[in-house]
Design an enzyme around this catalytic site. Structure first.
Site, PDB file in Angstrom:
ATOM      1  N   ASP A 279       0.807  -1.223   0.000  1.00  0.00           N
ATOM      2  CA  ASP A 279       0.000   0.000   0.000  1.00  0.00           C
ATOM      3  C   ASP A 279       0.835   1.266   0.000  1.00  0.00           C
ATOM      4  O   ASP A 279       0.302   2.365   0.211  1.00  0.00           O
ATOM      5  CB  ASP A 279      -0.969   0.000   1.186  1.00  0.00           C
ATOM      6  CG  ASP A 279      -0.264  -0.058   2.525  1.00  0.00           C
ATOM      7  OD1 ASP A 279       0.861  -0.590   2.586  1.00  0.00           O
ATOM      8  OD2 ASP A 279      -0.830   0.440   3.522  1.00  0.00           O
ATOM      9  N   ASP A 281       3.257   2.521   1.934  1.00  0.00           N
ATOM     10  CA  ASP A 281       3.705   3.304   3.091  1.00  0.00           C
ATOM     11  C   ASP A 281       5.077   2.873   3.610  1.00  0.00           C
ATOM     12  O   ASP A 281       5.710   3.607   4.358  1.00  0.00           O
ATOM     13  CB  ASP A 281       2.653   3.322   4.214  1.00  0.00           C
ATOM     14  CG  ASP A 281       2.232   1.949   4.675  1.00  0.00           C
ATOM     15  OD1 ASP A 281       2.787   0.956   4.176  1.00  0.00           O
ATOM     16  OD2 ASP A 281       1.329   1.882   5.539  1.00  0.00           O
TER      17      ASP A 281
HETATM   18  C1  G16 Z   1       1.842  -1.887  10.405  1.00  0.00           C
HETATM   19  C2  G16 Z   1       1.809  -0.613  11.170  1.00  0.00           C
HETATM   20  C3  G16 Z   1       3.209  -0.227  11.565  1.00  0.00           C
HETATM   21  C4  G16 Z   1       3.871  -1.367  12.321  1.00  0.00           C
HETATM   22  C5  G16 Z   1       3.823  -2.618  11.485  1.00  0.00           C
HETATM   23  C6  G16 Z   1       4.395  -3.851  12.160  1.00  0.00           C
HETATM   24  O1  G16 Z   1       2.528  -1.662   9.216  1.00  0.00           O
HETATM   25  O2  G16 Z   1       1.239   0.419  10.398  1.00  0.00           O
HETATM   26  O3  G16 Z   1       3.138   0.936  12.296  1.00  0.00           O
HETATM   27  O4  G16 Z   1       5.192  -1.075  12.624  1.00  0.00           O
HETATM   28  O5  G16 Z   1       2.482  -2.880  11.138  1.00  0.00           O
HETATM   29  O6  G16 Z   1       3.453  -4.454  12.912  1.00  0.00           O
HETATM   30  P1  G16 Z   1       3.627  -5.861  13.594  1.00  0.00           P
HETATM   31  O7  G16 Z   1       5.021  -5.928  14.129  1.00  0.00           O
HETATM   32  O8  G16 Z   1       2.588  -5.824  14.665  1.00  0.00           O
HETATM   33  O9  G16 Z   1       3.407  -6.932  12.560  1.00  0.00           O
HETATM   34  P2  G16 Z   1       1.872  -1.946   7.825  1.00  0.00           P
HETATM   35  O10 G16 Z   1       2.873  -1.494   6.808  1.00  0.00           O
HETATM   36  O11 G16 Z   1       1.636  -3.428   7.847  1.00  0.00           O
HETATM   37  O12 G16 Z   1       0.598  -1.166   7.835  1.00  0.00           O
END
Ligand code: G16
Length: 541
Positions: A279, A281
């Site tokens: 997406d 980001d």
């Molecule tokens: C999402 C969140 C981020 C986070 C990441 C990792 O990223 O927007 O802020 O750092 O998940 O999350 P986890 O360690 O809980 O898997 P994205 O790019 O997946 O939206």
């Protein structure tokens, strides 16, 4: 066109995680699943009557069908207008920008980010609020409560809206405005960076490879890097968004962006390599022969920010997620500005940005961004790097060496154990919690534990408290290991082990070698192999 009220009942497990609700695509396609969650969002935000919303997604399988449902439910809820990206496409940062620019009430972004897509892949839904940022925990908690109490949802009976034609249409009494997904975002980037300097860098022969990983950033990268800035045609590869991301894993890291890594480490490497995720980001930055960790990237951007027009006046402060390395802290200290440590998840940066306490933020999980939107922003990070390189006329490797000479080096790596049994993951975390109080002062291998706790965050702006945000163990000398369970996976549990070691002198060691004592201490303290049944991590970044 009729609005129909459909009887339904709560569906288990509709609890938003780190970033919205993410599940396997077939789960989202299940009877009432998407509708229940959208209605729960409407309930949590107090309804959408009279509101303007932004809707778009990363183009993955089921994106346009889901958008049609969201549109019909927005119409049934009395929304006045929905702004939607052409063909249902909006990168996450572009959606954040549109919400802010058009002063919308909020937006629905359809994406499971870096998770694979397709009929057997993942799908996701998140709500961003009027500041353009992900819903805060207080709001996602309300959504979850609403999913548990739902008895009906309302939807308009109507034909699909034509998402391919720019301009305005009506859906019942609601206006649907289909917009170019790239134009506003590209204009925003041009307002932040010195496009002239970057264009002259390319004109002087600077070479670039941007891997869009068959995901949403392709059209954005082509329009900005190739069309506006003059990077050679073909610099953007895998630039057409595909519903299954070409069967790839659109996560910009050295494992999943292997082709780019191989190119950048080989004899034909261009000057600069970058990739973004599903997406748009996340970002990965690679120089010729050098991979820049996201933690180091945040620190380097902060240290050199004043060469960028938008940040020429200096930074108000920096924020990083707790598992991100302390490299940015060293820069903040030198600049005499605040550095905030927040839980994992971009939603925690929103208050700090809104309150004007910080200008740039970053996470070890390949996320960097600033107060220009309220999401992390992959292409923004790439342009930031290009602007610095254009201003300083040095290579990525030279810039990082200069940085480490000035600040020392925080060697850093993350080891992921994916799809492990939930019981084993919970047992590991519970075992760690039980020994936290006894750890300080103990010697593990050559390292002495200086501090051990479970991270909790008190938001300095709204006073809210978030607990259980990862277990961190600090060692004398600036080394650290953090244990945390992922909040974005859809299968079993994923254990993340974040490893860090500070070296003020030696700058060019292999990270895994530099981190060997911390890796050994992590195993000795947590019993990773025994709890996960794995000999080695699945992914090392
Ligand atoms: C999402 C969140 C981020 C986070 C990441 C990792 O990223 O927007 O802020 O750092 O998940 O999350 P986890 O360690 O809980 O898997 P994205 O790019 O997946 O939206």
């Amino acid at each position: 066109m009729n609005i129909v009220t459909v009887n339904t009942q709560p569906i288990d497990g509709q609890k938003p995680g780190t970033s919205g609700l993410r599940k396997r695509t077939p789960v989202f396609q299940g009877r009432h699943y998407l509708e229940n969650f959208i209605q729960a969002i409407w309930t949590a935000v107090g309804g959408v009557e009279g509101r303007t919303l932004v809707v778009g997604g990363d183009g993955r399988y089921f994106n346009t069908q889901a958008i049609q449902v969201v549109l019909r439910m927005a119409a049934a809820g009395g929304a006045t207008r929905v702004i939607v990206g052409q063909d249902g496409i909006l990168s996450t940062p572009a959606a954040s920008h549109l919400i802010r620019k058009r002063k919308a009430f909020g937006g629905i972004i359809l994406s499971a980010s870096h998770n694979p897509g397709g009929p057997d892949g993942d799908f996701g839904v998140k709500f961003n609020a009027s500041n353009g940022g992900p819903a805060p925990e207080s709001l996602t908690a309300k959504m979850f409560e609403a999913t548990k109490a739902i008895t009906e949802y309302r939807i308009l009976e109507a034909h699909d809206v034509d998402l391919s034609t720019l301009g305005e249409q009506s859906l019942g009494t609601m206006a649907v405005e289909v917009v170019d997904p790239v134009a506003d975002y590209a204009e925003l980037m041009e307002s932040l960076f010195d496009f002239e300097a970057i264009a002259s860098l390319f004109a002087d022969g600077f070479t670039l490879r941007f891997d869009a990983m068959h995901a949403v950033t392709g059209p954005y990268a082509r329009a900005i890097l190739e069309d506006r800035l003059g990077a050679a045609r073909g610099s953007v590869v895998n630039g057409t968004p595909l519903p299954d991301f070409g069967q790839g894993h659109p996560d910009p890291n050295p494992i999943w962006a292997r082709d780019l890594m191989d190119l950048m480490m080989g004899p034909d490497a261009p000057d600069f390599g970058a990739a973004s995720d599903g997406d748009g980001d996340r970002n990965m930055i690679v120089g010729r022969g050098i991979y820049v960790t996201p933690s180091d990237s945040l620190a380097a951007l902060a240290a050199n920010a004043t060469v960028v027009p938008a940040y020429a006046g200096g930074l108000k402060g920096i924020a990083r997620s707790m598992p991100t390395s302390a490299a940015a802290d060293r820069v903040a200290e030198k600049l005499g500005i605040a550095c905030y440590e927040t839980p994992t998840g971009w939603k925690f940066f929103g208050n700090l940005l809104d309150a004007g306490r910080v200008t740039i933020c970053g996470e070890e999980s390949a996320g960097t961004g600033s107060d220009h939107v309220r999401e992390k922003d992959g292409l923004w990070a790439v342009l930031f790097w290009l602007n610095i390189l254009a201003a300083k006329r040095i290579s990525v490797a030279e810039l990082m060496e200069e940085h480490w000479r000035t600040y020392g080096r925080n060697y850093y790596s993350r080891h992921d154990y994916e799809g492990i049994p939930t019981e084993g993951a919970n047992a590991l975390m519970d075992g760690l919690r039980a020994k936290l109080a006894d750890l300080p002062g103990t010697k593990v291998g050559g390292l002495v534990v200086s501090q051990a706790d479970e991270f909790a965050y008190d938001d300095p702006v709204d006073g809210s408290r978030s607990e259980g945000q990862g277990i961190r163990i600090h060692f004398d000398g600036g080394a650290r290991v953090v244990f945390r369970l992922s909040g974005t996976g859809t299968e079993g549990a994923t254990l993340r082990v974040y490893l860090e070691f500070f070296d003020p002198v030696t700058m060019t060691m292999d990270a895994q070698v530099a981190l060997a004592p911390v890796i050994a201490a992590a195993e000795a303290i947590a019993g990773i192999k025994a709890h996960t049944g794995r000999d080695a991590p699945d992914v090392i970044t």
